[in-house]
Design a protein around this motif. Structure first.
Motif, mmCIF file in Angstrom:
data_model
loop_
_atom_site.group_PDB
_atom_site.id
_atom_site.type_symbol
_atom_site.label_atom_id
_atom_site.label_comp_id
_atom_site.label_asym_id
_atom_site.label_seq_id
_atom_site.Cartn_x
_atom_site.Cartn_y
_atom_site.Cartn_z
ATOM 1 N N VAL A 175 0.839 -1.204 0.000
ATOM 2 C CA VAL A 175 0.000 0.000 0.000
ATOM 3 C C VAL A 175 0.871 1.250 0.000
ATOM 4 O O VAL A 175 0.632 2.197 -0.744
ATOM 5 C CB VAL A 175 -0.949 -0.002 1.210
ATOM 6 N N ALA A 176 1.897 1.255 0.846
ATOM 7 C CA ALA A 176 2.832 2.376 0.918
ATOM 8 C C ALA A 176 4.084 2.048 0.118
ATOM 9 O O ALA A 176 4.533 0.897 0.094
ATOM 10 C CB ALA A 176 3.196 2.674 2.358
ATOM 11 N N GLN A 177 4.642 3.070 -0.508
ATOM 12 C CA GLN A 177 5.850 2.892 -1.305
ATOM 13 C C GLN A 177 7.075 3.535 -0.657
ATOM 14 O O GLN A 177 8.197 3.280 -1.087
ATOM 15 C CB GLN A 177 5.649 3.500 -2.697
ATOM 16 N N ARG A 178 6.869 4.340 0.369
ATOM 17 C CA ARG A 178 7.969 5.081 0.990
ATOM 18 C C ARG A 178 8.402 4.385 2.270
ATOM 19 O O ARG A 178 7.555 4.021 3.097
ATOM 20 C CB ARG A 178 7.528 6.509 1.289
ATOM 21 N N PRO A 179 9.702 4.177 2.505
ATOM 22 C CA PRO A 179 10.167 3.534 3.738
ATOM 23 C C PRO A 179 9.705 4.286 4.980
ATOM 24 O O PRO A 179 9.601 5.511 4.989
ATOM 25 C CB PRO A 179 11.700 3.556 3.597
ATOM 26 N N ILE A 180 9.477 3.543 6.039
ATOM 27 C CA ILE A 180 8.896 4.100 7.257
ATOM 28 C C ILE A 180 9.794 5.160 7.887
ATOM 29 O O ILE A 180 9.298 6.129 8.482
ATOM 30 C CB ILE A 180 8.609 2.958 8.273
ATOM 31 N N ALA A 181 11.115 5.025 7.773
ATOM 32 C CA ALA A 181 12.022 6.001 8.376
ATOM 33 C C ALA A 181 11.790 7.393 7.800
ATOM 34 O O ALA A 181 11.772 8.390 8.534
ATOM 35 C CB ALA A 181 13.477 5.582 8.157
ATOM 36 N N TYR A 182 11.591 7.482 6.497
ATOM 37 C CA TYR A 182 11.442 8.779 5.854
ATOM 38 C C TYR A 182 10.036 9.348 6.045
ATOM 39 O O TYR A 182 9.861 10.567 6.099
ATOM 40 C CB TYR A 182 11.798 8.655 4.371
ATOM 41 N N VAL A 183 9.046 8.479 6.171
ATOM 42 C CA VAL A 183 7.708 8.951 6.507
ATOM 43 C C VAL A 183 7.705 9.542 7.911
ATOM 44 O O VAL A 183 7.171 10.632 8.140
ATOM 45 C CB VAL A 183 6.680 7.805 6.404
#
Length: 462
Positions: free
Chosen positions: A260-268
């Motif tokens: 669902v998400a494409q961006r790594p959690i650290a950067y979010v």
């Protein structure tokens, strides 16, 4: 209620309900009873912008070209109206002025809109910047909060006099009518260009009264810092049988909410914390676990994002257990947990129990929101809702435990000041590695609440 029910049920909101842009400004108090309304000049700007936007687009008759809160934020339904407009508008237009950045209400509006952009950017891993600032009264760069300072925007294209005097100066001073018309037309063109390029999706409205300010608490230091650390494996050292599709070349590329998400959690998480007016840094638990002096005071609040699968690696599990034995209540734990990840769901009970045995102090520390975050955050939307509360709790604990000192030449009767980036002044503390490689013994759970309920931070609606 029509808008809220449409979004809750997954329906499309008619274009006529969605304002094209949201004009955010700080209300100016009247001088004396019955005096002229100082906000009438903002009203004029708003009408001019709406007229230009209608001319530059194919918006149908009756559509809302713009939204402006004309009321002094009170009265029945004001929060829902603001929340609905911020959840559906295509562009956010803040009117910069010293009063604007001193306004908690304006900070809430900015936060609510920016949260939408962060969420969409997390889903697509593409920037979704749809804030178009306008200078009402010029503000020195040193007085801009972090979210405004980080905007990539060139005001010079709107005219030299606009940069020096702002729209308020152009609209008030005789002889500048041409410069005002040029600036407003250029601003309207920028609004339309951004709206057509970014295309933000509508979201469920936030309760405007409960959101934090993107400018931080009133009177907070402009140099507030927070560190985000990720405890996760890379795709090169996963436990046997664990799918690599959620991982990258380092812990910072872990993406628990894939696909669902494409961006790594650290950067979010970094984006979410920056939206609270923090200077943010990120790092890997593996890289930062080094020598640590347990007697050193904290230099910043911290958030530790943990993958439950990390306890399958005995070396990492032991280092996490050693970290848990330190008395460090200014570090809060967040555990993303995707229940649509079939491998994780199959081992949920086992991994959750092992992590709780590894981090017994951190898993039960602090207020209810912190414990919920440590017990499982089910999706990206819930992460955006709960992380501000976790950050606030970590910041408060940092302020309680940071070193204090007496200013030079002061007496003991003067109030001491905090040392470090969240304090008022003072020499910087020496850098340190945030996490210890070994246990140092002793702990304190750092609870600041007697609330003992536990539970997952899931995707249920509030």
């Amino acid at each position: 209620m029509f808008l809220r029910s449409h979004l809750r049920d997954g329906g499309r909101v008619p274009a006529s309900v969605q304002p094209y842009f949201f004009l955010s400004y700080a209300h100016t108090p009247r001088f004396g009873a019955g005096g002229p309304d100082p906000d009438m000049w903002v009203e004029r700007l708003f009408r001019d912008l709406c007229s230009h936007v209608m001319a530059l687009t194919d918006l149908p008759a009756g559509a809302e070209a713009g939204f402006m809160d004309r009321e002094i934020r009170s009265g029945e339904g004001w929060s829902e109206r603001l929340g609905a407009a911020l959840a559906t508008c295509r562009v956010f237009v803040p009117l910069f002025s010293p009063r604007y950045f001193a306004s908690e209400m304006c900070g809430k509006e900015w936060y609510a809109f920016a949260q939408r952009a962060i969420h969409q950017g997390a889903l697509s891993n593409q920037p979704a910047e749809a804030i178009v600032p306008a200078l009402w009264v010029p503000v020195p760069p040193s007085q801009l909060p972090g979210p405004a300072e980080r905007l990539q925007f060139n005001h010079n294209t709107f005219g030299e006099r606009y940069v020096t005097d702002g729209l308020y100066g152009l609209i008030k001073l005789r002889g500048y009518a041409e410069q005002y018309e040029r600036a407003v037309y250029e601003l309207a063109k920028r609004i339309v260009r951004v709206a057509e390029t970014v295309r933000l999706d509508p979201v469920r409205p936030l309760d405007y009264r409960g959101v934090p300010s993107a400018f931080g608490p009133t009177g907070s230091s402009p140099a507030r810092t927070l560190h985000v650390t990720v405890a996760a494996a890379s795709r090169h050292d996963l436990p046997d049988g664990r799918s690599p599709e959620y991982y990258g070349d380092s812990a910072l590329e872990w993406n628990p909410y894939h696909p669902v998400a494409q961006r790594p959690i650290a950067y979010v998480a970094e984006d979410l914390v920056k939206n609270l007016n923090y200077q943010t840094s990120i790092g890997s638990f593996d890289d930062e676990a080094g020598h640590y002096d347990s007697k050193q005071p904290p230099t910043r609040p911290e958030i530790l994002i943990v993958d439950r699968w990390v306890v399958e690696d005995e070396h990492r599990r032991q280092r996490l257990a050693a970290f848990d034995q330190e008395s460090r209540p200014w570090v809060n734990v967040v555990v993303p947990w995707n229940r649509y990840d079939h491998q994780s769901r199959a081992k949920e009970i086992e991994l959750a129990q092992r992590l709780e045995e590894t981090l017994p102090v951190k898993m039960g520390q602090g207020r209810a929101a912190c414990r919920a975050a440590a017990n499982g955050v089910a999706n990206m939307e819930t992460l955006g809702q709960i992380l501000p509360q976790v950050v606030e709790a970590a910041a408060q604990q940092f302020l309680r435990h940071a070193q204090v000192y007496l200013p030079a030449g002061s007496t003991h009767t003067e109030r001491p000041r905090l040392l470090g980036p969240m304090g008022m002044s003072g020499p910087p503390a020496p850098p340190r590695a945030p996490f210890p490689p070994d246990a140092f013994g002793g702990h304190n759970d750092g609870n600041d609440s007697n609330d003992t309920d536990r539970g997952d931070a899931d995707d249920s609606e509030s």
